[in-house]
Design a protein around this motif. Structure first.
Motif, PDB file in Angstrom:
ATOM      1  N   MET A 114      -6.651   8.823  -5.745  1.00 50.39           N
ATOM      2  CA  MET A 114      -6.145   8.422  -4.430  1.00 50.39           C
ATOM      3  C   MET A 114      -5.113   7.312  -4.575  1.00 50.39           C
ATOM      4  O   MET A 114      -4.029   7.361  -3.975  1.00 50.39           O
ATOM      5  CB  MET A 114      -7.304   7.941  -3.547  1.00 50.39           C
ATOM      6  CG  MET A 114      -8.192   9.034  -3.012  1.00 50.39           C
ATOM      7  SD  MET A 114      -9.506   8.329  -1.962  1.00 50.39           S
ATOM      8  CE  MET A 114     -10.016   9.795  -1.054  1.00 50.39           C
ATOM      9  N   ALA A 115      -5.447   6.284  -5.357  1.00 49.23           N
ATOM     10  CA  ALA A 115      -4.542   5.149  -5.535  1.00 49.23           C
ATOM     11  C   ALA A 115      -3.230   5.590  -6.175  1.00 49.23           C
ATOM     12  O   ALA A 115      -2.149   5.113  -5.798  1.00 49.23           O
ATOM     13  CB  ALA A 115      -5.210   4.062  -6.371  1.00 49.23           C
ATOM     14  N   ALA A 116      -3.308   6.499  -7.132  1.00 53.39           N
ATOM     15  CA  ALA A 116      -2.099   6.995  -7.777  1.00 53.39           C
ATOM     16  C   ALA A 116      -1.229   7.751  -6.779  1.00 53.39           C
ATOM     17  O   ALA A 116       0.008   7.639  -6.798  1.00 53.39           O
ATOM     18  CB  ALA A 116      -2.465   7.907  -8.949  1.00 53.39           C
ATOM     19  N   ALA A 117      -1.861   8.518  -5.895  1.00 48.70           N
ATOM     20  CA  ALA A 117      -1.113   9.262  -4.882  1.00 48.70           C
ATOM     21  C   ALA A 117      -0.419   8.320  -3.906  1.00 48.70           C
ATOM     22  O   ALA A 117       0.674   8.625  -3.405  1.00 48.70           O
ATOM     23  CB  ALA A 117      -2.051  10.204  -4.131  1.00 48.70           C
ATOM     24  N   HIS A 118      -1.035   7.167  -3.647  1.00 46.37           N
ATOM     25  CA  HIS A 118      -0.444   6.213  -2.703  1.00 46.37           C
ATOM     26  C   HIS A 118       0.894   5.690  -3.211  1.00 46.37           C
ATOM     27  O   HIS A 118       1.798   5.408  -2.429  1.00 46.37           O
ATOM     28  CB  HIS A 118      -1.405   5.045  -2.451  1.00 46.37           C
ATOM     29  CG  HIS A 118      -2.689   5.460  -1.818  1.00 46.37           C
ATOM     30  ND1 HIS A 118      -3.748   4.612  -1.638  1.00 46.37           N
ATOM     31  CD2 HIS A 118      -3.083   6.664  -1.316  1.00 46.37           C
ATOM     32  CE1 HIS A 118      -4.749   5.255  -1.073  1.00 46.37           C
ATOM     33  NE2 HIS A 118      -4.364   6.507  -0.872  1.00 46.37           N
ATOM     34  N   ALA A 119       1.014   5.557  -4.515  1.00 48.73           N
ATOM     35  CA  ALA A 119       2.276   5.089  -5.097  1.00 48.73           C
ATOM     36  C   ALA A 119       3.400   6.080  -4.832  1.00 48.73           C
ATOM     37  O   ALA A 119       4.585   5.707  -4.834  1.00 48.73           O
ATOM     38  CB  ALA A 119       2.107   4.873  -6.597  1.00 48.73           C
ATOM     39  N   GLU A 178      -0.107  -1.115  -4.506  1.00 45.98           N
ATOM     40  CA  GLU A 178      -0.485  -1.870  -5.698  1.00 45.98           C
ATOM     41  C   GLU A 178      -1.855  -2.521  -5.517  1.00 45.98           C
ATOM     42  O   GLU A 178      -2.662  -2.566  -6.456  1.00 45.98           O
ATOM     43  CB  GLU A 178       0.563  -2.940  -5.992  1.00 45.98           C
ATOM     44  CG  GLU A 178       0.220  -3.879  -7.144  1.00 45.98           C
ATOM     45  CD  GLU A 178      -0.065  -3.137  -8.448  1.00 45.98           C
ATOM     46  OE1 GLU A 178      -0.864  -3.652  -9.265  1.00 45.98           O
ATOM     47  OE2 GLU A 178       0.490  -2.046  -8.667  1.00 45.98           O
ATOM     48  N   GLU A 179      -2.152  -2.998  -4.325  1.00 48.93           N
ATOM     49  CA  GLU A 179      -3.455  -3.599  -4.058  1.00 48.93           C
ATOM     50  C   GLU A 179      -4.569  -2.562  -4.207  1.00 48.93           C
ATOM     51  O   GLU A 179      -5.642  -2.862  -4.742  1.00 48.93           O
ATOM     52  CB  GLU A 179      -3.464  -4.208  -2.647  1.00 48.93           C
ATOM     53  CG  GLU A 179      -2.601  -5.460  -2.535  1.00 48.93           C
ATOM     54  CD  GLU A 179      -2.274  -5.820  -1.093  1.00 48.93           C
ATOM     55  OE1 GLU A 179      -2.904  -5.242  -0.169  1.00 48.93           O
ATOM     56  OE2 GLU A 179      -1.369  -6.648  -0.886  1.00 48.93           O
ATOM     57  N   HIS A 180      -4.320  -1.351  -3.739  1.00 57.52           N
ATOM     58  CA  HIS A 180      -5.309  -0.285  -3.890  1.00 57.52           C
ATOM     59  C   HIS A 180      -5.606  -0.024  -5.373  1.00 57.52           C
ATOM     60  O   HIS A 180      -6.764   0.112  -5.775  1.00 57.52           O
ATOM     61  CB  HIS A 180      -4.796   1.003  -3.247  1.00 57.52           C
ATOM     62  CG  HIS A 180      -4.788   0.966  -1.752  1.00 57.52           C
ATOM     63  ND1 HIS A 180      -4.177   1.931  -0.980  1.00 57.52           N
ATOM     64  CD2 HIS A 180      -5.323   0.072  -0.875  1.00 57.52           C
ATOM     65  CE1 HIS A 180      -4.340   1.641   0.290  1.00 57.52           C
ATOM     66  NE2 HIS A 180      -5.020   0.522   0.379  1.00 57.52           N
TER      67      HIS A 180
END
Length: 217
Positions: A114-119, A178-180
């Motif tokens: 999920m965090a990678a997708a947010h980037a 980045e915070e995620h």
């Protein structure tokens, strides 16, 4: 009002969830009038479940009666916004701390994905806003604490009253992504204190962005 929905609601619960969803998505923004007849037509149901849904939403503070306007979506004032974020910071930080203790390897992997997708969504405010909700919900589930999750779900209902998204601010989109990532890495390491600290800072930064948006109105 948007066009009539073709999906019928089968119960009072359906009516409640669908009206709440319209508030959460911004289809029914704060201050919008809520006419029983229009909502019943939109949902393809009678006015009775709509009336019950509005009563439930009113009891939760999401719907209010205004003189000369009738029933409307409630609006948070400046102090209520601060109170909501104060509680959110405590609850979300606790969820991150417990996720660092209890999350399974599979749950950590999902959070990383999920965090990678947010980037990849830093240029898509609406897409990132929806992904952000799913991300926080997954952290909450990964805490494996039913009582905390019940409180977080109640808070989620009130978060539906937040107008728009802080991700309209480009700098907030980049920072949040980045915070995620950092929160997930702390959870993956089992570092409870760091996960809690980072989650607190994340919510605090979101509150600052909200204040910034409000100052522009």
């Amino acid at each position: 009002m948007p066009g009539k929905s073709t999906k019928p609601a089968s119960s009072h619960v359906d009516a409640y969830e669908r009206i709440l969803g319209a508030i959460d998505s911004g289809e029914l923004p704060p201050g919008a009038r809520l006419r029983e007849s229009q909502l019943a037509e939109r949902l393809g149901i009678s006015r009775t479940p709509v009336r019950e849904a509005l009563r439930r939403l009113e009891a939760q503070g999401l719907v209010a009666h205004e003189p000369h306007r009738g029933v409307v979506v409630a609006e948070l004032d400046y102090d209520q916004l601060g109170e909501l974020y104060a509680v959110r910071e405590v609850l979300e930080a606790t969820a991150a701390r417990l996720a660092a203790r209890h999350a399974s390897p599979e749950e950590v992997e999902v959070l990383r994905e999920m965090a990678a997708a947010h980037a990849e969504l830093v240029e898509d405010a609406a897409g990132l806003a929806e992904a952000n909700k799913r991300f926080h919900r997954q952290i909450n589930r990964s805490s494996h604490n039913r009582y905390l999750n019940s409180m977080l779900e109640n808070m989620r209902v009130n978060l539906a009253l937040l107008s728009g998204t802080t991700f309209t601010l480009p700098e907030r989109r980049r920072a949040a992504a980045e915070e995620h990532r950092a929160i997930v890495e702390a959870i993956a390491k089992g570092d409870e204190l760091e996960a809690e600290r980072l989650a607190r800072q994340h919510i605090s930064n979101g509150y600052k962005a909200r204040i910034s948006l409000a100052s522009r109105d």
